[in-house]
Design an enzyme around this catalytic site. Structure first.
Site, PDB file in Angstrom:
ATOM      1  N   LYS A 106     -47.853   1.251  60.869  1.00 27.68           N
ATOM      2  CA  LYS A 106     -47.129   2.470  61.224  1.00 27.68           C
ATOM      3  C   LYS A 106     -46.625   2.405  62.666  1.00 27.68           C
ATOM      4  CE  LYS A 106     -46.931   7.419  60.755  1.00 27.68           C
ATOM      5  NZ  LYS A 106     -47.540   8.638  60.190  1.00 27.68           N
ATOM      6  N   HIS A 165     -43.360  10.441  48.754  1.00 28.43           N
ATOM      7  CA  HIS A 165     -43.549  11.789  49.297  1.00 28.43           C
ATOM      8  C   HIS A 165     -42.571  12.820  48.744  1.00 28.43           C
ATOM      9  CE1 HIS A 165     -46.201   9.678  51.967  1.00 28.43           C
ATOM     10  NE2 HIS A 165     -46.509  10.775  52.612  1.00 28.43           N
ATOM     11  N   GLU A 194     -37.160   8.922  63.055  1.00 30.21           N
ATOM     12  CA  GLU A 194     -36.748   8.782  61.663  1.00 30.21           C
ATOM     13  C   GLU A 194     -35.238   8.844  61.471  1.00 30.21           C
ATOM     14  OE1 GLU A 194     -37.808  10.963  57.523  1.00 30.21           O
ATOM     15  OE2 GLU A 194     -39.528  10.570  58.805  1.00 30.21           O
ATOM     16  N   ARG A 225     -37.906   4.430  59.803  1.00 26.80           N
ATOM     17  CA  ARG A 225     -39.124   5.223  59.620  1.00 26.80           C
ATOM     18  C   ARG A 225     -39.139   5.979  58.296  1.00 26.80           C
ATOM     19  NH1 ARG A 225     -42.379   8.975  64.064  1.00 26.80           N
ATOM     20  NH2 ARG A 225     -43.904   9.761  62.578  1.00 26.80           N
TER      21      ARG A 225
END
Length: 358
Positions: free
Chosen positions: A227, A248, A237, A241
């Protein structure tokens, strides 16, 4: 103790992983030249287990601590609870250099981090994660947020911690279901980034469930290193990312449709990884063998593969429309190509509706 560096120029910080680290929290914070008034956010169960240890450590280092106990579960990630924390910070007379410490799992970290990001336009934030899921995912990378009835984490910010202090001893008091939930995010890293790590997981999941210290330390350190590498390349992001969102989009839908009180986050992500992989298979991106292998590892971890009740395609699509990753009216899904390799693709809502309706 293992240390992972997150290199973000002035916002760089260390992730420290080992046993018996809580007693050193106060001493660790002394290095940052912080104000002596400190707000510790936790929940009743975690406070009962570790609150006095953390409070004593901070007090030995000269900190005057204020403890706030928030509700357990996703319902605490709300504007109401954020307001309560602002009130507590004001009563404690916290200034812009006063640290807010999150002692707990992902909910506590997200809520406390959101308050730290917005109180006085940002104050120092310390992550002390006590669940596997928080240790491998939510405590790292600076994403902080609260929920909205229309979706999870819709109100948030990027606010990097000063330090992430991970004490492996806290996992010994973790309910088995929470440990399994955390393994979903660990498995995710193997799918999106590192095939060898996925293979390691296939052989060592049971050792992790049996709380093998060496295995857990390796899983946590490896997950954090992956990460960190991603966040260093794309802190907010804009591109890379986004791969951390594998599973999700569907996972957040399952959580929202059950009012955040049926599935643990990791359980929802596990089901989401299966569903998005099935979608990738329908597009010809992965083999059936890939899907089977992913299911097998999730099963070894004791994670669910699909929701216990079905949801209408209209309800799923309605929530997907509000996904914060959407661009120009299209879903942005992270789809697997192979273990260690994923791709972001735009998916039209009409195509998703056709898929959901079979």
């Amino acid at each position: 103790m293992k240390e992972i560096s997150v290199q973000l120029a002035k916002r760089s910080y260390q992730i420290k992983i080992g046993n018996n680290l809580l007693i050193n929290l106060g001493r660790e914070l002394e290095a940052f030249n912080l104000s002596q008034k400190c707000l510790v956010v936790t929940n009743p169960l975690v406070f009962k287990l570790y609150g006095s240890q953390v409070q004593s450590s901070l007090q030995r280092a000269g900190f005057k601590t204020t403890i706030v106990l928030v509700d357990d579960g996703e319902q605490a990630k709300s504007l109401e609870w954020a307001a309560r924390l602002y009130d507590a910070a004001l009563r404690a007379e916290l200034d812009r250099n006063s640290p807010i410490v999150a002692l707990g799992g992902g909910v506590v970290g997200d809520l406390a981090g959101f308050v730290a990001a917005t109180y006085m336009r940002g104050v120092p934030f310390i992550q002390v994660p006590t669940t596997l899921l928080a240790q491998v995912d939510s405590s790292v990378g600076g994403k902080v947020a609260i929920n909205h009835p229309q979706g999870k984490n819709l109100i948030g910010a990027f606010h990097q911690p000063k330090l992430v202090l991970t004490d492996l001893n806290t996992l010994k008091s973790l309910p088995p279901r929470e440990l399994r939930s955390g393994l979903a995010e660990v498995i995710k890293y193997g799918v999106i980034w590192d095939k060898d790590f996925f293979v390691y997981l296939e052989s060592n999941i049971k050792e992790a469930l049996n709380l093998n210290d060496a295995v857990l330390e390796f899983l946590i350190a490896k997950s954090c290193a992956i990460k960190a590498a991603i966040v260093e390349k794309d802190e907010q992001e804009k591109a890379l990312r986004a791969i951390l969102n594998f599973g999700h989009t569907f996972g957040h839908v399952y959580e929202a449709l059950t009012n955040y009180n049926t599935y643990r986050h990791g359980e929802a992500v596990a089901m989401g990884m299966v569903e998005v992989t099935k979608f990738a298979y329908s597009r010809g991106l992965v083999t059936r063998e890939f899907l089977t292998e992913l299911k097998n590892v999730l099963t070894l971890a004791g994670l669910p593969l699909e929701p216990s009740s079905s949801f209408s395609s209209d309800k799923i699509l309605d929530l997907m429309k509000h996904d914060k990753k959407n661009k120009k009216g299209k879903l942005q899904l992270i789809l697997p190509l192979d273990f260690g390799k994923v791709v972001s693709q735009a998916v039209d809502l009409t195509e998703m509706k056709k898929y959901l309706q079979g």
